[in-house]
Design a protein around this motif. Structure first.
Motif, mmCIF file in Angstrom:
data_model
loop_
_atom_site.group_PDB
_atom_site.id
_atom_site.type_symbol
_atom_site.label_atom_id
_atom_site.label_comp_id
_atom_site.label_asym_id
_atom_site.label_seq_id
_atom_site.Cartn_x
_atom_site.Cartn_y
_atom_site.Cartn_z
ATOM 1 N N ILE A 163 0.846 -1.205 0.000
ATOM 2 C CA ILE A 163 0.000 0.000 0.000
ATOM 3 C C ILE A 163 0.880 1.252 0.000
ATOM 4 O O ILE A 163 0.631 2.215 -0.720
ATOM 5 N N TYR A 164 1.949 1.212 0.800
ATOM 6 C CA TYR A 164 2.843 2.363 0.854
ATOM 7 C C TYR A 164 3.423 2.662 -0.531
ATOM 8 O O TYR A 164 3.341 3.791 -1.025
ATOM 9 N N LEU A 165 4.004 1.639 -1.158
ATOM 10 C CA LEU A 165 4.688 1.863 -2.439
ATOM 11 C C LEU A 165 3.714 2.263 -3.537
ATOM 12 O O LEU A 165 4.064 3.010 -4.449
ATOM 13 N N GLU A 166 2.487 1.788 -3.439
ATOM 14 C CA GLU A 166 1.499 2.182 -4.443
ATOM 15 C C GLU A 166 0.992 3.601 -4.208
ATOM 16 O O GLU A 166 0.707 4.328 -5.140
ATOM 17 N N GLY A 167 0.922 3.988 -2.927
ATOM 18 C CA GLY A 167 0.253 5.248 -2.623
ATOM 19 C C GLY A 167 1.152 6.443 -2.403
ATOM 20 O O GLY A 167 0.688 7.584 -2.367
ATOM 21 N N VAL A 168 2.451 6.213 -2.269
ATOM 22 C CA VAL A 168 3.315 7.309 -1.843
ATOM 23 C C VAL A 168 3.643 8.287 -2.973
ATOM 24 O O VAL A 168 4.082 9.409 -2.740
ATOM 25 N N GLY A 169 3.406 7.844 -4.211
ATOM 26 C CA GLY A 169 3.655 8.758 -5.325
ATOM 27 C C GLY A 169 4.907 8.426 -6.111
ATOM 28 O O GLY A 169 5.372 9.206 -6.938
ATOM 29 N N ALA A 170 5.450 7.230 -5.851
ATOM 30 C CA ALA A 170 6.633 6.801 -6.596
ATOM 31 C C ALA A 170 6.203 5.998 -7.814
ATOM 32 O O ALA A 170 5.203 5.289 -7.748
ATOM 33 N N PRO A 171 6.942 6.118 -8.933
ATOM 34 C CA PRO A 171 6.639 5.264 -10.083
ATOM 35 C C PRO A 171 6.781 3.796 -9.664
ATOM 36 O O PRO A 171 7.565 3.497 -8.761
ATOM 37 N N ALA A 172 6.021 2.925 -10.315
ATOM 38 C CA ALA A 172 6.108 1.492 -9.984
ATOM 39 C C ALA A 172 7.558 1.055 -10.089
ATOM 40 O O ALA A 172 8.238 1.378 -11.052
ATOM 41 N N THR A 173 8.025 0.368 -9.083
ATOM 42 C CA THR A 173 9.453 0.067 -9.070
ATOM 43 C C THR A 173 9.688 -1.380 -8.665
ATOM 44 O O THR A 173 9.005 -1.917 -7.796
ATOM 45 N N GLN A 174 10.632 -2.019 -9.335
ATOM 46 C CA GLN A 174 10.931 -3.424 -9.064
ATOM 47 C C GLN A 174 11.868 -3.569 -7.868
ATOM 48 O O GLN A 174 11.720 -4.458 -7.059
ATOM 49 N N VAL A 175 12.845 -2.672 -7.807
ATOM 50 C CA VAL A 175 13.857 -2.805 -6.748
ATOM 51 C C VAL A 175 14.058 -1.477 -6.041
ATOM 52 O O VAL A 175 13.787 -0.412 -6.594
ATOM 53 N N LEU A 176 14.528 -1.554 -4.825
ATOM 54 C CA LEU A 176 14.876 -0.335 -4.109
ATOM 55 C C LEU A 176 16.059 -0.603 -3.193
ATOM 56 O O LEU A 176 16.376 -1.755 -2.903
ATOM 57 N N ASN A 177 16.728 0.469 -2.790
ATOM 58 C CA ASN A 177 17.818 0.314 -1.836
ATOM 59 C C ASN A 177 17.250 0.424 -0.430
ATOM 60 O O ASN A 177 16.679 1.445 -0.065
ATOM 61 N N VAL A 178 17.400 -0.639 0.334
ATOM 62 C CA VAL A 178 17.003 -0.613 1.741
ATOM 63 C C VAL A 178 18.309 -0.408 2.516
ATOM 64 O O VAL A 178 19.087 -1.341 2.687
ATOM 65 N N THR A 179 18.573 0.844 2.884
ATOM 66 C CA THR A 179 19.908 1.152 3.412
ATOM 67 C C THR A 179 20.289 0.266 4.588
ATOM 68 O O THR A 179 21.410 -0.198 4.685
ATOM 69 N N GLU A 180 19.315 0.028 5.469
ATOM 70 C CA GLU A 180 19.637 -0.669 6.701
ATOM 71 C C GLU A 180 18.544 -1.699 7.022
ATOM 72 O O GLU A 180 17.584 -1.399 7.737
ATOM 73 N N PRO A 181 18.672 -2.923 6.485
ATOM 74 C CA PRO A 181 17.618 -3.939 6.692
ATOM 75 C C PRO A 181 17.317 -4.183 8.173
ATOM 76 O O PRO A 181 16.149 -4.370 8.530
ATOM 77 N N GLU A 182 18.336 -4.135 9.028
ATOM 78 C CA GLU A 182 18.107 -4.364 10.455
ATOM 79 C C GLU A 182 17.110 -3.358 11.028
ATOM 80 O O GLU A 182 16.333 -3.670 11.921
ATOM 81 N N PHE A 183 17.181 -2.126 10.512
ATOM 82 C CA PHE A 183 16.265 -1.100 11.002
ATOM 83 C C PHE A 183 14.811 -1.499 10.732
ATOM 84 O O PHE A 183 13.940 -1.344 11.584
ATOM 85 N N PHE A 184 14.569 -2.017 9.526
ATOM 86 C CA PHE A 184 13.181 -2.334 9.180
ATOM 87 C C PHE A 184 12.677 -3.575 9.917
ATOM 88 O O PHE A 184 11.487 -3.709 10.167
ATOM 89 N N LYS A 185 13.608 -4.450 10.277
ATOM 90 C CA LYS A 185 13.219 -5.586 11.132
ATOM 91 C C LYS A 185 12.823 -5.064 12.511
ATOM 92 O O LYS A 185 11.821 -5.467 13.094
#
Ligand SMILES: [Zn+2]
Length: 679
Positions: free
Chosen positions: A272-294
């Protein structure tokens, strides 16, 4: 992006990117920014303490104004720039139908910000919509919708989302999710257990409580809410990466699919976030710090819906505090500027409004500023200096004794590929779609944030726009971008004492020359050296040369780690390594450029000072700076630059050329026994 110096008012920021401070005097403090030999303290031996020799008189004569946390040569220029911009904004703030589109936007933005009467009578009304939406949330699943709304308005809740060049394919821009959602300046503020940190946390919780009270909550309720905010932010801080580690590009580059990101924090509806935030549809993204999102997921699970509403409500009011009624402004100042940075009083309204207008409409204000202050001649002269410095760095690379031929060749390729941006952008940003409404200060700021957020997201999936400037032309700073392999020198820094038409080569090479050298060297510091000529994160070093380089940067890290910053706090040699390598390299090649400009001729001394002596004074002169202990303390944690004193003494004590210029004895304090040198 590597800057020449941290900008404190950006550091103490709310969502405007800018906070309050400056001088209460309505005239520029010090018009005489040029170097004068009268400023030297002849009672101090330059071989004992060069910074004190060059700066102690200036420091004594230039106390920190009550509404700033520091006062130095950069601040003098910033303040002069603010007066110029004020003149521009006042001129266009009258409601004149003949104004151009750009003039209407900057004039009405400024006028609305200055209209304290309207802001007082509106009260918290401009925020009410947001607060109601938060209040109406029915489930934790719905949080995502509010996070989208807040992110689009520049409110930093939960995490940060933007775009960035792909570290390994610099031609492409991808989406980026980064740690965030904490209002204190660094995760260390939540985690360190020394008594100062504990005291600041206590003050922070009190501040959050007071802000809730200002929104109308009872003291008891507000106290409980403040504790909730602290718990959630501390939870987020536990997953955040420390600043020193964030300097390592490999530690903040984790390309993932949206699915992989969702798996890190399944309790947040990423689709929902990626669809609604206003970014073009995207296959990949940089998750700078995966531990943070965990970790974010853990916090999402633990805190209740009501806790989250409290947290979002806090960020909504915190981010907008500067344009709410005076009681919010004062409370925000008392904690973020006074307690954290040691600023004594709030700056006059016009200075704050100049900063907010610059922050939100920088390239619109910048057009007018450049017309007034910066001619084509300035661009040409600076370009010549840049070319001279590039030539010196080339000569330096050719002659380094520790570097092998293969790496040398690659370094040469990288140097040749560096491009320059000087003065102002070739093409000005188009603010056409940004609506600035006279009389709606908070709305203007909110829409400006949304404009900027969307502008960043629009870059995703497109080739990199090299003409996109990172900050507006009046900025007193300079930078190097490793992913673009370019340097940027805005009009704001191309003036005395950095660059002076009336000064000779020696002073200018020690000033702007060494600054240009500093930015060029960033391409080859411990971080920049990991990127290649095209801006890709790619190892172009032989194993042996990398080892040699590592030994030399370690020497710099150890050297600076031994210096005191404030009280019992030492400089963090690892956090400041890139900047320290750049300072040392910049002075080295600045000196080489001076020698080639002099072409073997020794000009007559000026005020009894040789050209070599004045070169070193040119450098020291730009770093004279008083600072509150509070700000110094904050900067040890968050600033990648060393304190001014060491930017001067650490560098010059590494240079045998300094020793020679001032005829220092071998055992003088300013002559380092095991001098460090990388470049
Ligand atoms: Zn730098």
């Amino acid at each position: 992006m590597r800057f020449l110096k941290i900008t404190w008012f950006l550091l103490l920021s709310t969502s405007f990117g800018l906070a309050q401070a400056a001088s209460s005097a309505d005239q520029p403090k010090n018009e005489n920014v040029r170097f004068s030999a009268d400023m030297l303290d002849r009672n101090i031996d330059p071989c004992t303490d060069f910074y004190a020799y060059a700066c102690s008189k200036w420091l004594a004569q230039n106390p920190i104004p009550s509404d700033r946390p520091e006062w130095g040569r950069f601040d003098e220029l910033e303040e002069r720039g603010e007066h110029i911009v004020r003149g521009i904004l006042e001129k266009y703030s009258a409601n004149d139908p003949k104004r151009t589109v750009v003039e209407q936007k900057i004039g009405d933005y400024y006028q609305s910000c200055m209209d304290e009467g309207a802001i007082e009578s509106a009260g918290t009304h401009p925020l009410e919509n947001e607060l109601k939406t938060i209040d109406a949330l029915q489930s934790k699943q719905e949080l995502v919708k509010e996070v989208i709304r807040l992110h689009r308005k520049g409110v930093g809740a939960l995490f940060n989302f933007t775009s960035d060049q792909d570290f390994k394919d610099a031609t492409q821009v991808i989406a980026e999710a980064d740690q965030g959602g904490m209002a204190l300046p660094d995760r260390d503020y939540y985690l360190k257990d020394d008594s100062k940190s504990a005291e600041l946390r206590k003050q922070y919780v009190e501040h959050v409580q007071k802000m809730f009270q200002l929104l109308g909550d009872s003291p008891e309720k507000a106290a409980a809410e403040a504790k909730t905010v602290m718990d959630i932010e501390t939870g987020l801080a536990k997953g955040a990466l420390d600043r020193t580690s964030r300097r390592d590009p490999n530690k903040v580059y984790h390309k993932m699919t949206a699915k992989e990101l969702a798996a890190l924090s399944p309790d947040f509806s990423w689709n929902i976030y990626l669809e609604g935030v206003g970014a073009p549809a995207t296959q990949v993204l940089n998750v700078t710090e995966p531990e943070f999102f965990k970790q974010m997921d853990k916090v999402l699970k633990t805190a209740s819906l009501d806790d989250w509403k409290t947290y979002l409500r806090w960020h909504a009011v915190h981010s907008n505090a500067a344009l709410l009624p005076a009681k919010f402004v004062k409370e925000n100042f008392d904690f973020f500027d006074k307690a954290l940075a040691g600023t004594k009083e709030l700056s006059p309204r016009w200075k704050r409004c100049v900063r907010y207008t610059n922050g939100d409409l920088g390239e619109a204000v910048g057009q007018k500023y450049v017309d007034l202050t910066f001619g084509a001649e300035g661009k040409e002269r600076t370009l010549k200096m840049v070319q001279a410095l590039e030539k010196s760095l080339g000569g330096d690379i050719d002659n380094l004794p520790w570097m092998g031929p293969e790496t040398r060749k690659q370094a040469r390729v990288k140097l040749a590929a560096i491009t320059n941006r000087i003065g102002y952008p070739d093409k000005w940003r188009d603010y056409g779609s940004l609506k600035i409404v006279r009389g709606d200060a908070l709305g203007n700021s909110s829409r400006a944030n949304e404009f900027e957020f969307q502008r960043q997201l629009n870059k995703i999936g497109k080739p990199v726009d090299k003409n996109d400037w990172p900050y507006p032309p009046p900025t007193v700073n300079a930078s190097y971008n490793p992913q673009l392999n370019n340097i940027t020198f805005p009009a704001g820094i191309l003036q005395p004492p950095f660059y002076d038409n009336r000064a000779d080569d020696a002073m200018n090479f020690g000033g702007i020359g060494a600054v240009i050298g500093h930015e060029l060297t960033h391409g080859f510091d411990d971080e920049g050296s990991q990127f290649d000529a095209q801006g890709n994160l790619r190892d172009w070093w032989t194993e042996q040369d990398k080892k040699e380089f590592g030994q030399r940067t370690q020497c710099i890290a150890d050297q600076y780690s031994g210096y005191a910053a404030v009280d019992d706090l030492k400089v963090n040699g690892k956090l400041t390594l890139g900047e320290n390598v750049a300072d040392n390299g910049g002075m080295r090649i600045g000196y080489m450029a001076l020698l080639s400009a002099l072409a073997g001729k020794q000009p007559a001394p000026v005020d009894g000072l040789t050209a070599e002596q004045r070169f070193f004074l040119g450098w020291a002169n730009v770093w004279c700076q008083n600072q509150t202990d509070e700000l110094s303390r904050m900067l040890v944690t968050v600033d990648q630059h060393s304190p001014s004193r060491w930017r001067v003494n650490a560098v010059t004590s590494n240079m045998p050329e300094f020793r020679e210029a001032f005829h220092c004895k071998a055992d003088a304090p300013m002559v380092r026994q095991n001098a460090c040198r990388v470049w």
